[in-house]
Design a protein around this motif. Structure first.
Motif, PDB file in Angstrom:
ATOM      1  N   LEU A 124      69.401  56.123  53.609  1.00 22.96           N
ATOM      2  CA  LEU A 124      68.176  56.764  54.076  1.00 22.96           C
ATOM      3  C   LEU A 124      68.468  58.122  54.710  1.00 22.96           C
ATOM      4  N   ARG A 125      69.544  58.186  55.458  1.00 21.02           N
ATOM      5  CA  ARG A 125      69.877  59.402  56.205  1.00 21.02           C
ATOM      6  C   ARG A 125      70.407  60.503  55.297  1.00 21.02           C
ATOM      7  N   PHE A 126      71.376  60.203  54.460  1.00 19.51           N
ATOM      8  CA  PHE A 126      72.071  61.248  53.725  1.00 19.51           C
ATOM      9  C   PHE A 126      71.625  61.400  52.268  1.00 19.51           C
ATOM     10  N   LEU A 127      71.195  60.334  51.638  1.00 24.17           N
ATOM     11  CA  LEU A 127      70.780  60.448  50.243  1.00 24.17           C
ATOM     12  C   LEU A 127      69.274  60.658  50.106  1.00 24.17           C
ATOM     13  N   GLU A 128      68.496  60.051  51.004  1.00 27.77           N
ATOM     14  CA  GLU A 128      67.054  60.272  50.996  1.00 27.77           C
ATOM     15  C   GLU A 128      66.651  61.467  51.860  1.00 27.77           C
ATOM     16  N   GLY A 129      67.565  61.924  52.714  1.00 31.96           N
ATOM     17  CA  GLY A 129      67.315  63.124  53.509  1.00 31.96           C
ATOM     18  C   GLY A 129      66.425  62.934  54.717  1.00 31.96           C
ATOM     19  N   LEU A 130      66.296  61.714  55.200  1.00 35.14           N
ATOM     20  CA  LEU A 130      65.481  61.486  56.388  1.00 35.14           C
ATOM     21  C   LEU A 130      66.259  61.869  57.644  1.00 35.14           C
ATOM     22  N   ASP A 131      65.538  62.308  58.662  1.00 37.08           N
ATOM     23  CA  ASP A 131      66.198  62.568  59.940  1.00 37.08           C
ATOM     24  C   ASP A 131      66.333  61.251  60.695  1.00 37.08           C
ATOM     25  N   VAL A 132      66.970  61.316  61.865  1.00 42.44           N
ATOM     26  CA  VAL A 132      67.237  60.099  62.644  1.00 42.44           C
ATOM     27  C   VAL A 132      65.933  59.395  62.996  1.00 42.44           C
ATOM     28  N   ALA A 133      64.936  60.159  63.401  1.00 38.51           N
ATOM     29  CA  ALA A 133      63.646  59.558  63.764  1.00 38.51           C
ATOM     30  C   ALA A 133      62.987  58.895  62.554  1.00 38.51           C
ATOM     31  N   GLY A 134      63.097  59.518  61.385  1.00 38.53           N
ATOM     32  CA  GLY A 134      62.522  58.939  60.168  1.00 38.53           C
ATOM     33  C   GLY A 134      63.187  57.635  59.785  1.00 38.53           C
ATOM     34  N   VAL A 135      64.512  57.588  59.899  1.00 41.63           N
ATOM     35  CA  VAL A 135      65.239  56.354  59.586  1.00 41.63           C
ATOM     36  C   VAL A 135      64.861  55.270  60.588  1.00 41.63           C
ATOM     37  N   ALA A 136      64.747  55.649  61.866  1.00 44.72           N
ATOM     38  CA  ALA A 136      64.360  54.683  62.897  1.00 44.72           C
ATOM     39  C   ALA A 136      62.970  54.111  62.604  1.00 44.72           C
ATOM     40  N   ALA A 137      62.078  54.952  62.141  1.00 45.56           N
ATOM     41  CA  ALA A 137      60.729  54.475  61.815  1.00 45.56           C
ATOM     42  C   ALA A 137      60.755  53.525  60.623  1.00 45.56           C
ATOM     43  N   VAL A 138      61.544  53.850  59.606  1.00 41.88           N
ATOM     44  CA  VAL A 138      61.628  52.990  58.421  1.00 41.88           C
ATOM     45  C   VAL A 138      62.223  51.638  58.785  1.00 41.88           C
ATOM     46  N   MET A 139      63.272  51.659  59.593  1.00 44.18           N
ATOM     47  CA  MET A 139      63.983  50.419  59.907  1.00 44.18           C
ATOM     48  C   MET A 139      63.431  49.707  61.147  1.00 44.18           C
ATOM     49  N   ARG A 140      62.442  50.331  61.774  1.00 40.30           N
ATOM     50  CA  ARG A 140      61.818  49.767  62.978  1.00 40.30           C
ATOM     51  C   ARG A 140      62.853  49.438  64.053  1.00 40.30           C
ATOM     52  N   CYS A 141      63.616  50.463  64.401  1.00 38.69           N
ATOM     53  CA  CYS A 141      64.609  50.308  65.451  1.00 38.69           C
ATOM     54  C   CYS A 141      64.656  51.614  66.239  1.00 38.69           C
ATOM     55  N   SER A 142      65.458  51.653  67.276  1.00 38.54           N
ATOM     56  CA  SER A 142      65.547  52.857  68.091  1.00 38.54           C
ATOM     57  C   SER A 142      66.406  53.909  67.400  1.00 38.54           C
ATOM     58  N   GLU A 143      66.241  55.147  67.831  1.00 41.11           N
ATOM     59  CA  GLU A 143      67.057  56.223  67.282  1.00 41.11           C
ATOM     60  C   GLU A 143      68.529  56.020  67.642  1.00 41.11           C
ATOM     61  N   GLY A 144      68.785  55.454  68.804  1.00 39.79           N
ATOM     62  CA  GLY A 144      70.156  55.166  69.201  1.00 39.79           C
ATOM     63  C   GLY A 144      70.817  54.168  68.264  1.00 39.79           C
ATOM     64  N   THR A 145      70.053  53.173  67.832  1.00 46.03           N
ATOM     65  CA  THR A 145      70.583  52.199  66.877  1.00 46.03           C
ATOM     66  C   THR A 145      70.914  52.877  65.559  1.00 46.03           C
ATOM     67  N   VAL A 146      70.046  53.779  65.116  1.00 45.90           N
ATOM     68  CA  VAL A 146      70.307  54.505  63.872  1.00 45.90           C
ATOM     69  C   VAL A 146      71.592  55.316  64.012  1.00 45.90           C
ATOM     70  N   LYS A 147      71.745  56.005  65.136  1.00 43.06           N
ATOM     71  CA  LYS A 147      72.939  56.830  65.342  1.00 43.06           C
ATOM     72  C   LYS A 147      74.204  55.977  65.358  1.00 43.06           C
ATOM     73  N   SER A 148      74.162  54.842  66.057  1.00 40.80           N
ATOM     74  CA  SER A 148      75.357  54.003  66.126  1.00 40.80           C
ATOM     75  C   SER A 148      75.657  53.352  64.775  1.00 40.80           C
ATOM     76  N   GLN A 149      74.617  52.892  64.065  1.00 44.19           N
ATOM     77  CA  GLN A 149      74.828  52.304  62.742  1.00 44.19           C
ATOM     78  C   GLN A 149      75.355  53.355  61.765  1.00 44.19           C
ATOM     79  N   CYS A 150      74.858  54.578  61.898  1.00 44.22           N
ATOM     80  CA  CYS A 150      75.316  55.672  61.048  1.00 44.22           C
ATOM     81  C   CYS A 150      76.788  55.977  61.326  1.00 44.22           C
ATOM     82  N   ALA A 151      77.156  56.062  62.601  1.00 45.66           N
ATOM     83  CA  ALA A 151      78.546  56.352  62.959  1.00 45.66           C
ATOM     84  C   ALA A 151      79.474  55.240  62.474  1.00 45.66           C
TER      85      ALA A 151
END
Length: 171
Positions: A124-151
């Protein structure tokens, strides 16, 4: 649904089916499963078509539905099976095609070894081009969770790819 709504859905389906199928493939790494997952997302959309107020948000709804389907499917025990044999690639004369195919295959093979939630975040982040907030909205989680899962996902991908990472950087 009435005739007009069926037509609207059919037009949206035709316009977006290949993009949704590609996204599903990037998340699961198997074209047959990608077809099933894309179908699941479109069935859910069809079921809720009348309830969708903002037709501009259809892509977000399908993306969220697809992501949840990929994660849910990965939890099912019968999906933990591995293919025993692979088909050989047919030879191609163009060296540029060879490089892009090998790069794509390397990336797909690496993504298959990343856990499903982390893989979904990376796609979602790198191939679909969504920002952190967009990925968080899709996955229904916090932006911090997206950042940690991404890392974590990137770290796993780097570990899995090892020396092949340099080849991907040049592509």
């Amino acid at each position: 649904m009435d005739q007009r709504e069926e037509q609207e859905f059919a037009e949206y389906f035709v316009a977006r089916r290949e993009a949704v199928r590609r996204m599903a493939y990037m998340m699961c790494g198997d074209w047959h499963r990608a077809d099933d997952l894309a179908q699941t997302a479109f069935i859910a959309l069809h079921r809720h078509w009348r309830k969708v107020r903002d037709k501009g948000a259809l892509d977000a709804y399908v993306r969220r539905t697809l992501t949840r389907a990929v994660i849910d499917e990965s939890r099912r025990p019968w999906r933990r099976e591995r293919a025993a044999e692979t088909l050989p690639d047919s030879p191609v004369d163009d060296p540029d095609v060879d490089d892009s195919v090998s790069t794509r295959q390397t990336l797909i093979a690496g993504l298959r070894k990343v856990p499903p939630k982390q893989r979904a975040v990376l796609v979602l982040r790198f191939l679909e081009g969504l920002d952190v907030a967009g990925v968080a909205a899709v996955m229904r989680c916090s932006e911090g969770t997206v950042k940690s899962q991404c890392a974590r996902g990137l770290a796993t991908l780097r570990e899995v790819l090892g020396d092949e990472l340099g080849d991907l950087r040049s592509a």
